[in-house]
Design a protein around this motif. Structure first.
Motif, PDB file in Angstrom:
ATOM      1  N   THR A  78      -4.168  10.636  -2.526  1.00 41.51           N
ATOM      2  CA  THR A  78      -2.941   9.946  -2.131  1.00 41.51           C
ATOM      3  C   THR A  78      -2.330  10.602  -0.900  1.00 41.51           C
ATOM      4  N   VAL A  79      -1.807   9.781  -0.006  1.00 40.72           N
ATOM      5  CA  VAL A  79      -1.034  10.235   1.144  1.00 40.72           C
ATOM      6  C   VAL A  79       0.376   9.685   1.011  1.00 40.72           C
ATOM      7  N   TYR A  80       1.367  10.514   1.331  1.00 35.22           N
ATOM      8  CA  TYR A  80       2.761  10.147   1.137  1.00 35.22           C
ATOM      9  C   TYR A  80       3.496  10.067   2.468  1.00 35.22           C
ATOM     10  N   LEU A  81       4.549   9.268   2.473  1.00 34.03           N
ATOM     11  CA  LEU A  81       5.503   9.249   3.570  1.00 34.03           C
ATOM     12  C   LEU A  81       6.895   9.329   2.967  1.00 34.03           C
ATOM     13  N   GLN A  82       7.505  10.497   3.080  1.00 36.63           N
ATOM     14  CA  GLN A  82       8.874  10.691   2.622  1.00 36.63           C
ATOM     15  C   GLN A  82       9.814  10.276   3.741  1.00 36.63           C
ATOM     16  N   MET A  83      10.691   9.334   3.464  1.00 36.32           N
ATOM     17  CA  MET A  83      11.604   8.799   4.464  1.00 36.32           C
ATOM     18  C   MET A  83      13.030   9.125   4.053  1.00 36.32           C
ATOM     19  N   ASN A  84      13.697   9.942   4.853  1.00 40.78           N
ATOM     20  CA  ASN A  84      15.078  10.330   4.610  1.00 40.78           C
ATOM     21  C   ASN A  84      15.969   9.818   5.733  1.00 40.78           C
ATOM     22  N   SER A  85      17.256   9.820   5.485  1.00 45.64           N
ATOM     23  CA  SER A  85      18.237   9.389   6.485  1.00 45.64           C
ATOM     24  C   SER A  85      17.861   8.047   7.093  1.00 45.64           C
ATOM     25  N   LEU A  86      17.542   7.114   6.246  1.00 45.77           N
ATOM     26  CA  LEU A  86      17.069   5.818   6.718  1.00 45.77           C
ATOM     27  C   LEU A  86      18.151   5.070   7.485  1.00 45.77           C
ATOM     28  N   LYS A  87      17.696   4.349   8.494  1.00 44.69           N
ATOM     29  CA  LYS A  87      18.564   3.561   9.353  1.00 44.69           C
ATOM     30  C   LYS A  87      18.188   2.093   9.244  1.00 44.69           C
ATOM     31  N   ALA A  88      19.103   1.235   9.633  1.00 45.04           N
ATOM     32  CA  ALA A  88      18.836  -0.194   9.586  1.00 45.04           C
ATOM     33  C   ALA A  88      17.598  -0.554  10.403  1.00 45.04           C
ATOM     34  N   GLU A  89      17.378   0.137  11.519  1.00 48.37           N
ATOM     35  CA  GLU A  89      16.232  -0.159  12.361  1.00 48.37           C
ATOM     36  C   GLU A  89      14.900   0.277  11.754  1.00 48.37           C
ATOM     37  N   ASP A  90      14.925   0.965  10.626  1.00 43.47           N
ATOM     38  CA  ASP A  90      13.703   1.296   9.912  1.00 43.47           C
ATOM     39  C   ASP A  90      13.194   0.137   9.064  1.00 43.47           C
ATOM     40  N   THR A  91      13.972  -0.911   8.958  1.00 43.95           N
ATOM     41  CA  THR A  91      13.564  -2.076   8.185  1.00 43.95           C
ATOM     42  C   THR A  91      12.272  -2.654   8.750  1.00 43.95           C
ATOM     43  N   ALA A  92      11.250  -2.752   7.919  1.00 41.57           N
ATOM     44  CA  ALA A  92       9.941  -3.209   8.364  1.00 41.57           C
ATOM     45  C   ALA A  92       8.995  -3.276   7.179  1.00 41.57           C
ATOM     46  N   ASP A  93       7.844  -3.873   7.416  1.00 39.28           N
ATOM     47  CA  ASP A  93       6.727  -3.762   6.498  1.00 39.28           C
ATOM     48  C   ASP A  93       5.920  -2.529   6.901  1.00 39.28           C
ATOM     49  N   TYR A  94       5.615  -1.670   5.938  1.00 37.47           N
ATOM     50  CA  TYR A  94       4.926  -0.415   6.206  1.00 37.47           C
ATOM     51  C   TYR A  94       3.499  -0.461   5.675  1.00 37.47           C
ATOM     52  N   TYR A  95       2.573   0.044   6.477  1.00 40.60           N
ATOM     53  CA  TYR A  95       1.155   0.028   6.156  1.00 40.60           C
ATOM     54  C   TYR A  95       0.555   1.415   6.358  1.00 40.60           C
ATOM     55  N   CYS A  96      -0.488   1.720   5.608  1.00 40.40           N
ATOM     56  CA  CYS A  96      -1.284   2.899   5.884  1.00 40.40           C
ATOM     57  C   CYS A  96      -2.695   2.467   6.248  1.00 40.40           C
ATOM     58  N   ALA A  97      -3.377   3.309   7.009  1.00 35.28           N
ATOM     59  CA  ALA A  97      -4.735   3.024   7.433  1.00 35.28           C
ATOM     60  C   ALA A  97      -5.505   4.328   7.536  1.00 35.28           C
ATOM     61  N   ALA A  98      -6.822   4.253   7.362  1.00 35.64           N
ATOM     62  CA  ALA A  98      -7.677   5.432   7.337  1.00 35.64           C
ATOM     63  C   ALA A  98      -8.690   5.397   8.469  1.00 35.64           C
ATOM     64  N   ASP A  99      -8.973   6.581   9.016  1.00 39.65           N
ATOM     65  CA  ASP A  99      -9.866   6.741  10.165  1.00 39.65           C
ATOM     66  C   ASP A  99     -10.791   7.916   9.914  1.00 39.65           C
ATOM     67  N   ASP A 100     -12.071   7.768  10.239  1.00 38.79           N
ATOM     68  CA  ASP A 100     -13.040   8.827   9.966  1.00 38.79           C
ATOM     69  C   ASP A 100     -13.383   9.688  11.168  1.00 38.79           C
ATOM     70  N   THR A 101     -12.687   9.512  12.286  1.00 39.07           N
ATOM     71  CA  THR A 101     -12.980  10.326  13.457  1.00 39.07           C
ATOM     72  C   THR A 101     -12.550  11.771  13.238  1.00 39.07           C
ATOM     73  N   ARG A 102     -13.242  12.679  13.892  1.00 35.93           N
ATOM     74  CA  ARG A 102     -12.870  14.086  13.833  1.00 35.93           C
ATOM     75  C   ARG A 102     -11.953  14.479  14.987  1.00 35.93           C
ATOM     76  N   ASN A 103     -11.766  13.555  15.931  1.00 38.79           N
ATOM     77  CA  ASN A 103     -10.938  13.838  17.096  1.00 38.79           C
ATOM     78  C   ASN A 103      -9.531  13.318  16.846  1.00 38.79           C
ATOM     79  N   PHE A 104      -8.690  14.150  16.257  1.00 39.45           N
ATOM     80  CA  PHE A 104      -7.341  13.745  15.889  1.00 39.45           C
ATOM     81  C   PHE A 104      -6.492  13.469  17.120  1.00 39.45           C
ATOM     82  N   VAL A 105      -6.633  14.281  18.150  1.00 37.46           N
ATOM     83  CA  VAL A 105      -5.852  14.108  19.368  1.00 37.46           C
ATOM     84  C   VAL A 105      -6.144  12.756  20.005  1.00 37.46           C
ATOM     85  N   ALA A 106      -7.405  12.397  20.097  1.00 40.61           N
ATOM     86  CA  ALA A 106      -7.772  11.108  20.674  1.00 40.61           C
ATOM     87  C   ALA A 106      -7.229   9.958  19.844  1.00 40.61           C
ATOM     88  N   LEU A 107      -7.252  10.106  18.535  1.00 42.35           N
ATOM     89  CA  LEU A 107      -6.716   9.074  17.662  1.00 42.35           C
ATOM     90  C   LEU A 107      -5.235   8.848  17.932  1.00 42.35           C
TER      91      LEU A 107
END
Length: 132
Positions: A78-107
């Motif tokens: 599991t991967v988590y996203l803790q969201m604090n001090s939420l603002k009205a502009e944070d309203t959205a649909d949230y998605y997660c996605a996975a990538d198998d590259t080893r080059n994190f900087v390029a990603l």
């Protein structure tokens, strides 16, 4: 088939908190970088956070720095996203996605340019609504 699922969204007032979770079927997330994305009403999808395979390299989009925290528990797949001090502009649909590259900087550089093809797997999102 591989399916990612973001969950934990809901309705909160400005200043409140939510914790989102990202899980996957038939996919071991500890071999993937995982990113969080969101799409607000009438706007394009944007990347907001990403964590590398081992969890020791993390990126945040400027608008969420200091408020959101991404983490992972590979034992729970599991991967988590803790969201604090939420603002009205944070309203959205949230998605997660996975990538198998080893080059994190390029990603991360690709995500900043809204180039998301580096992400190998996507899934269903969860809705976050922040009222003010």
């Amino acid at each position: 088939d591989v399916q990612l699922q973001a969950s934990g969204g809901g309705l909160v007032q400005a200043g409140g908190s939510l914790r989102l979770s990202c899980t996957a079927s038939e996919l071991t997330l500890d071999t993937f970088n995982v990113g969080w994305f969101r799409q607000a009403p009438g706007k394009e999808r944007e990347g907001i956070a990403c964590i590398n395979v081992s969890g020791d390299n993390i990126w945040y989009e400027d608008s969420v720095k200091g408020r959101f925290t991404v983490s992972r528990d590979n034992a729970k797949n599991t991967v988590y996203l803790q969201m604090n001090s939420l603002k009205a502009e944070d309203t959205a649909d949230y998605y997660c996605a996975a990538d198998d590259t080893r080059n994190f900087v390029a990603l991360i550089q690709a995500i900043k340019k809204r180039y998301f093809y580096g992400m190998d797997y996507w899934g269903k999102g969860t809705q976050v609504t922040v009222s003010s």
